[in-house]
Write a protein that holds these residues in place. Structure first.
Motif, PDB file in Angstrom:
ATOM      1  N   GLY A 149      -9.277  -2.385   6.017  1.00 19.38           N
ATOM      2  CA  GLY A 149      -7.825  -2.363   6.043  1.00 19.38           C
ATOM      3  C   GLY A 149      -7.230  -3.746   5.872  1.00 19.38           C
ATOM      4  N   ASN A 150      -6.132  -3.807   5.091  1.00 22.16           N
ATOM      5  CA  ASN A 150      -5.422  -5.074   4.860  1.00 22.16           C
ATOM      6  C   ASN A 150      -6.348  -6.164   4.312  1.00 22.16           C
ATOM      7  N   PHE A 176     -12.162 -13.345   4.926  1.00 22.92           N
ATOM      8  CA  PHE A 176     -12.709 -11.978   4.890  1.00 22.92           C
ATOM      9  C   PHE A 176     -14.198 -11.980   5.227  1.00 22.92           C
ATOM     10  N   GLU A 177     -14.614 -11.031   6.067  1.00 22.41           N
ATOM     11  CA  GLU A 177     -16.018 -10.864   6.446  1.00 22.41           C
ATOM     12  C   GLU A 177     -16.439  -9.436   6.129  1.00 22.41           C
ATOM     13  N   THR A 199      -8.055   0.724   9.628  1.00 22.75           N
ATOM     14  CA  THR A 199      -7.416  -0.107  10.646  1.00 22.75           C
ATOM     15  C   THR A 199      -7.523   0.554  12.010  1.00 22.75           C
ATOM     16  N   GLU A 200      -7.007  -0.161  13.036  1.00 22.81           N
ATOM     17  CA  GLU A 200      -6.972   0.385  14.386  1.00 22.81           C
ATOM     18  C   GLU A 200      -5.625   1.033  14.697  1.00 22.81           C
ATOM     19  N   PHE A 203      -2.533   3.902   0.979  1.00 25.35           N
ATOM     20  CA  PHE A 203      -1.604   4.578   1.894  1.00 25.35           C
ATOM     21  C   PHE A 203      -0.417   3.679   2.230  1.00 25.35           C
ATOM     22  N   ILE A 204      -0.554   2.828   3.211  1.00 26.73           N
ATOM     23  CA  ILE A 204       0.526   1.909   3.568  1.00 26.73           C
ATOM     24  C   ILE A 204       0.001   0.495   3.778  1.00 26.73           C
ATOM     25  N   ASN A 205      -1.294   0.299   3.567  1.00 31.13           N
ATOM     26  CA  ASN A 205      -1.852  -1.047   3.694  1.00 31.13           C
ATOM     27  C   ASN A 205      -2.805  -1.283   2.529  1.00 31.13           C
ATOM     28  N   ASN A 206      -3.104  -2.505   2.266  1.00 27.95           N
ATOM     29  CA  ASN A 206      -3.951  -2.854   1.128  1.00 27.95           C
ATOM     30  C   ASN A 206      -5.420  -2.726   1.507  1.00 27.95           C
ATOM     31  N   THR A 207      -5.853  -1.484   1.665  1.00 25.69           N
ATOM     32  CA  THR A 207      -7.236  -1.200   2.049  1.00 25.69           C
ATOM     33  C   THR A 207      -8.140  -1.280   0.831  1.00 25.69           C
TER      34      THR A 207
END
Length: 742
Positions: free
Chosen positions: A274-275, A288-289, A343-344, A720-724
């Motif tokens: 997510g994001n 990023f990991e 995401t959480e 959806f609503i985040n840049n996954t």
């Protein structure tokens, strides 16, 4: 604009054909002017079954590439699934949002991004002459395989429906009267273990068998750091097991081959980050990991796949004909559950499953074996599939409790009659014509027991739809022998993909239908052996038009798909496929393809993401207009280079092998946006080792690395609503020991 495109296409055609013919003419002239030089090695003649009979690949009027031997072994090392072929063959790419199951194939830019479990694809997979229709069947592991063939362009005459883009064909190693076998084991990064082996030989003087097994295992290595849900080693692992047993009976004029295969995989789905994509760019976020996620439901993520199948091939050799019967049964089950938004924030925890799928196929064909100028094949084909799909939604905020359930049922029946005629005009010119009539019917129902949305959108709902169509596919081709080393061919082909249905009504209330798509393809090319058998240069140029192309509007801020038809799609490009014996110790291959695709439909528009930077025009309804866009997951450029060095050393051979693959930028969705354009991808593999023989045994030890430079980037996305995003595999380092016995 149109004039420029015609000029570009003409330039590509001229350049490709000139390079192939000029290269051939030059090397032929050089050979004539110089004294013959003794060579210790020549390229092997590749025998393929692209037209359902054994033929020299250089004399078949089809754009076909084959993988076998060392290249196939090197590519599939490191516990790779079927996606190892991505960008290894001209115009072929493969991706998946499920991981080791549900691969999606693209040939010459044509594919399907649909992630629902009843999605059809325009690229068919055929394993041991049995079509693998459902996407879960296509993910069966690759082991003890003799050869992989990729046929580019429509293959509707001999192989039927759902092949307008092409065909991927696997042939496993068959039993024989000779005793032989092998075993290999490798260990690599993240605790990955890969074992495969096979043994076969004679049971009687007419009956032989072969047993092949595979076991792949990898530890979970991805940590979950979502506050309150912390867990070490939560995702990333799998255990994949598969086996195959075959029995071959060889009589005087009759052979019978029985094949049973089974798979059991228990692992984790592909991780969604997510994001992960930096807003306004297509870069991964700073820091990023790939071994860290922030999921509120990682502990419940799972992917379980079970499949099995059997086939029986019976063949009678008569005086002037061969009668072939191929009966097949395939069955698959899957349950895959994941945190889709990555995401959480408890936005989308869902699961898809196939509790029941059964596919039955039957082909009966008659092939002539005349010594004269005319030969033919005629046949009939039947396909029957019963498919049940379950869609689940879970409330991650309430410990993953079920809050939505839909069951889909799809029954498909199809039949066809086909024929193909080969006519030898003279010693240099051969013509082929093929014709197939296909009839296809689907009965579909979707029933929502309850849904996660409020009001009518989550209320019980039942929808039924039936679709049917028939089509006549055809092809015409010519093969002309310019000289003993050079063949020119031309081919015109027409095929179709049967109607599709989509009823993922867990988050919606609509069953969408895509009408049949039809394609007409034109191609011509040169197949040449050069340098007195030390080189091979094959080049093809092509152009196709597709009417009513089936497309899937994936996402657009919602967790469901909508099927669409585009008025017209065009594609053109070229493919270059070469092999070289550079010295007695050094071999090389190089291939290159260019594919340009374009949607042509002024009225075609789709919903877009809520947070990304859309670059398409937006109409008054807030939808992105797709006219002029290229197809999703359709790279313009694909290239691959391999080098193999072998040196005799201390009674054995030292070898080193490298491959470099490249694919250019891709769009993840039908609409174009800054964040969801995948960057070009360059990956390098190395393999080095030593092999030697002692008595009836051959041994090999090797070390290898995939993605040598550890280049990781986004290869797929959720909007959806985040840049996954989803990323490619990290660097993998391993070692292998292999023994062959005779």
């Amino acid at each position: 604009m149109k004039a420029m495109k015609r000029s570009t296409l003409a330039t590509l055609i001229n350049a490709t054909l000139f390079s192939a013919v000029a290269g051939t003419s030059f090397t032929t002239l050089a050979a004539d002017e110089q004294a013959p030089v003794a060579k210790s090695k020549q390229l092997e003649v590749i025998q393929i079954t692209a037209r359902k009979r054994v033929e020299n690949a250089q004399e078949v009027p089809v754009a076909v590439s084959a993988l076998q031997g060392d290249s196939l072994d090197a590519y599939s090392s490191a516990g790779m699934d079927i996606r190892f072929m991505n960008a290894k063959i001209p115009s072929l790419s493969i991706e998946s949002s499920f991981g080791r199951s549900f691969p999606r194939f693209y040939v010459r830019g044509l594919g399907n991004t649909d992630f629902d479990l009843n999605a059809s694809q325009p690229v068919s997979l055929v394993v041991d002459e049995v079509v693998q229709e459902n996407a879960i069947l296509k993910g069966f592991p690759v082991f003890d395989v003799a050869r992989v063939e990729v046929l580019r362009g429509p293959q509707g005459t001999l192989f039927g429906r759902n092949t307008p883009a092409g065909l991927v064909k696997f042939d496993t190693v068959k039993p024989s009267q000779d005793f032989d076998g092998y075993g290999s084991v490798s260990y690599g990064s993240r605790g990955a273990v890969d074992f495969e082996g096979a043994v076969g030989g004679a049971l009687t003087d007419r009956l032989s068998t072969r047993v092949s097994v595979l076991w792949q295992d990898k530890d979970n290595y991805i940590d979950n750091r979502a506050p309150g849900f912390e867990q070490k080693n939560a995702l990333g692992g799998y255990t994949d097991q598969a086996a195959r047993i075959q029995f071959l009976y060889e009589g005087n004029d009759f052979t019978g081959l029985f094949n049973y295969h089974v798979r059991d995989m228990d692992g984790k789905p592909i991780p969604f980050y997510g994001n992960a994509i930096k807003s306004g760019t297509n870069d991964l976020i700073a820091g990023f990991e790939n071994d860290v996620v922030y999921h509120d439901s990682a502990s419940r993520a799972t992917q379980q796949v079970e499949s099995q199948g059997a086939s029986l091939k019976l063949e009678w050799d008569l005086a002037n004909h061969t009668v072939t019967s191929i009966s097949g049964w395939e069955s698959a089950e899957i349950y895959s559950r994941a945190d889709i938004d990555g995401t959480e924030l408890s936005l989308a925890e869902s699961a898809d499953g196939i509790p029941d799928q059964d596919q039955y196929t039957q082909e009966l064909r008659l092939s002539s074996n005349y010594t004269g100028d005319v030969n033919y094949q005629v046949g009939v084909f039947y396909f029957d599939e019963a498919l049940t799909i379950e869609n689940y939604s879970y409330n991650a905020a309430n410990n993953g409790s079920l809050n939505g359930y839909v069951i889909q049922q799809q029954d498909t029946k199809a039949w066809a009659v086909f024929g193909s005629v080969d006519y030898t005009v003279n010693d240099d010119l051969k013509l082929t014509a093929g014709l197939r009539y296909s009839d296809d019917e689907k009965e579909f129902s979707a029933n929502r027991a309850f849904g996660p949305l409020s009001g009518d959108s989550g209320a019980p709902l039942s929808i039924e739809r039936d679709v049917s169509d028939d089509h006549v596919s055809w092809d015409l081709s010519a093969n002309y022998k310019i000289n003993d080393d050079v063949n020119w061919y031309a081919r015109i082909a027409n095929s179709f993909r049967a109607p599709s249905l989509q009823g993922r009504i867990l988050f919606g209330s609509e069953v969408t239908v895509a009408d049949s798509e039809t394609v007409t393809s034109y191609e011509t090319g040169i197949k040449s052996d050069v340098l007195d058998g030390q080189g091979r240069v094959n080049a093809t140029v092509f152009y196709y038009t597709m009417d009513d192309q089936q497309l899937t509007a994936v996402g657009g801020g919602a967790n469901f798909n909508r099927l669409l038809n585009a008025d017209k799609t065009t594609g053109y490009g070229f493919e270059l496929d070469t092999e070289w014996v550079l010295t007695d110790e050094l071999n090389a291959t190089f291939n290159l393809s260019y594919n340009k695709t374009e949607l042509k439909d002024n009225d075609l528009a789709v919903a877009v993401c809520k947070q990304c930077t859309v670059t398409d025009p937006i109409n008054d309804s807030g939808l992105a207009v797709l006219d002029g866009n290229s197809l999703p997951h359709a790279p313009e450029w694909i290239s691959n280079l391999t080098l193999r060095y072998t040196k005799e050393l201390a009674g054995g051979d030292f070898f080193a092998y490298t491959d470099i693959s490249y694919r250019s930028e891709i769009d993840f969705f039908l609409y174009e946006s800054v964040e969801f354009e995948g960057k070009s991808l360059l990956e390098t593999g190395l393999r080095a080792g030593y092999n030697w023989a002692e008595g009836d045994y051959e041994y090999e030890v090797s070390a290898f690395v995939r993605n040598l430079f550890d280049k990781q980037q986004v290869i797929g996305a959720i909007d959806f609503i985040n840049n996954t995003g989803m990323v490619n595999e990290e660097r993998y380092i391993g070692a292998e020991f292999k023994v062959k016995f005779y």
